[in-house]
Design a protein around this motif. Structure first.
Motif, PDB file in Angstrom:
ATOM      1  N   GLU A   4     -92.849  10.374 -10.874  1.00  0.00           N
ATOM      2  CA  GLU A   4     -94.177  10.648 -12.115  1.00  0.00           C
ATOM      3  C   GLU A   4     -93.625  10.789 -13.258  1.00  0.00           C
ATOM      4  N   GLU A  51     -95.810  13.838  -4.381  1.00  0.00           N
ATOM      5  CA  GLU A  51     -97.051  14.471  -4.343  1.00  0.00           C
ATOM      6  C   GLU A  51     -97.997  13.485  -3.520  1.00  0.00           C
ATOM      7  N   GLN A  80     -94.945  20.577  -6.300  1.00  0.00           N
ATOM      8  CA  GLN A  80     -95.968  20.931  -7.452  1.00  0.00           C
ATOM      9  C   GLN A  80     -96.716  22.547  -6.490  1.00  0.00           C
TER      10      GLN A  80
END
Length: 181
Positions: A4, A51, A80
């Motif tokens: 990230e 991700e 997320q």
């Protein structure tokens, strides 16, 4: 492993940790995908974060690949959160049910910006402390102090505990003696 943020931003985030130098040099800054390729099978592996841009259900394949590399080690992974209004789905990362399929412990962190505390909810806990204490849906309110310390402010609450009235009191087992035959 960090997918990230860059090294400088991570240094800023970690500046309040004590004795960081011992493990800071072990962060692999180059890894942003295919984490299974660099999993240490006997270590604590932290993936910040996995991700998945589309076909979110395919994130489970990456999780499976990491899990299959493990021996005595573990993977701690950030996902997320899914945008949803469904009561259960608001607790799931992208990939929904697929993202929690292989987790031994799945914790949803809710940053309550407009409230005094944030909330951590155990969505799945497969290794129970005892046979009657299912940790699923137990939650705790917390505050983050100095950007690194999670302070429990309410104690654990909620959950799906099996009530004694349904199970009854444990019964004393009496064993047969030889002269009972």
């Amino acid at each position: 492993m960090n997918g990230e943020i860059g090294q400088e931003q991570m240094q800023n985030r970690l500046r309040n940790f004590q004795d960081i130098r011992e493990w800071y040099s072990k962060i692999d800054w180059a890894v942003t995908d295919n984490f299974a390729d660099v999993i240490d099978p006997d270590a604590i592996n932290v993936v910040d974060y996995l991700e998945v841009l589309d076909n979110f259900y395919l994130g489970n394949l990456q999780i499976k690949a990491m899990q299959e590399k493990l021996k005595a080690g573990v993977v701690i992974m950030g996902l997320q959160k899914k945008q949803s209004t469904s009561a259960e789905e608001i607790y799931l990362g992208r990939g929904g049910e697929f993202s929690r399929q292989r987790a031994s412990l799945y914790v949803a962190l809710d940053n309550k910006k407009d409230e005094e505390f944030s909330k951590a909810t155990i969505v799945t806990g497969k290794d129970w402390r005892n046979d009657l204490d299912n940790p699923a849906w137990q939650y705790v309110n917390y505050q983050v102090v100095q950007g690194i310390k999670f302070v429990n402010v309410t104690g654990w609450q909620g959950g799906k505990l099996l009530p004694k009235q349904l199970l009854g009191e444990p019964k004393k087992l009496e064993f047969l003696k030889d002269d009972d035959f």
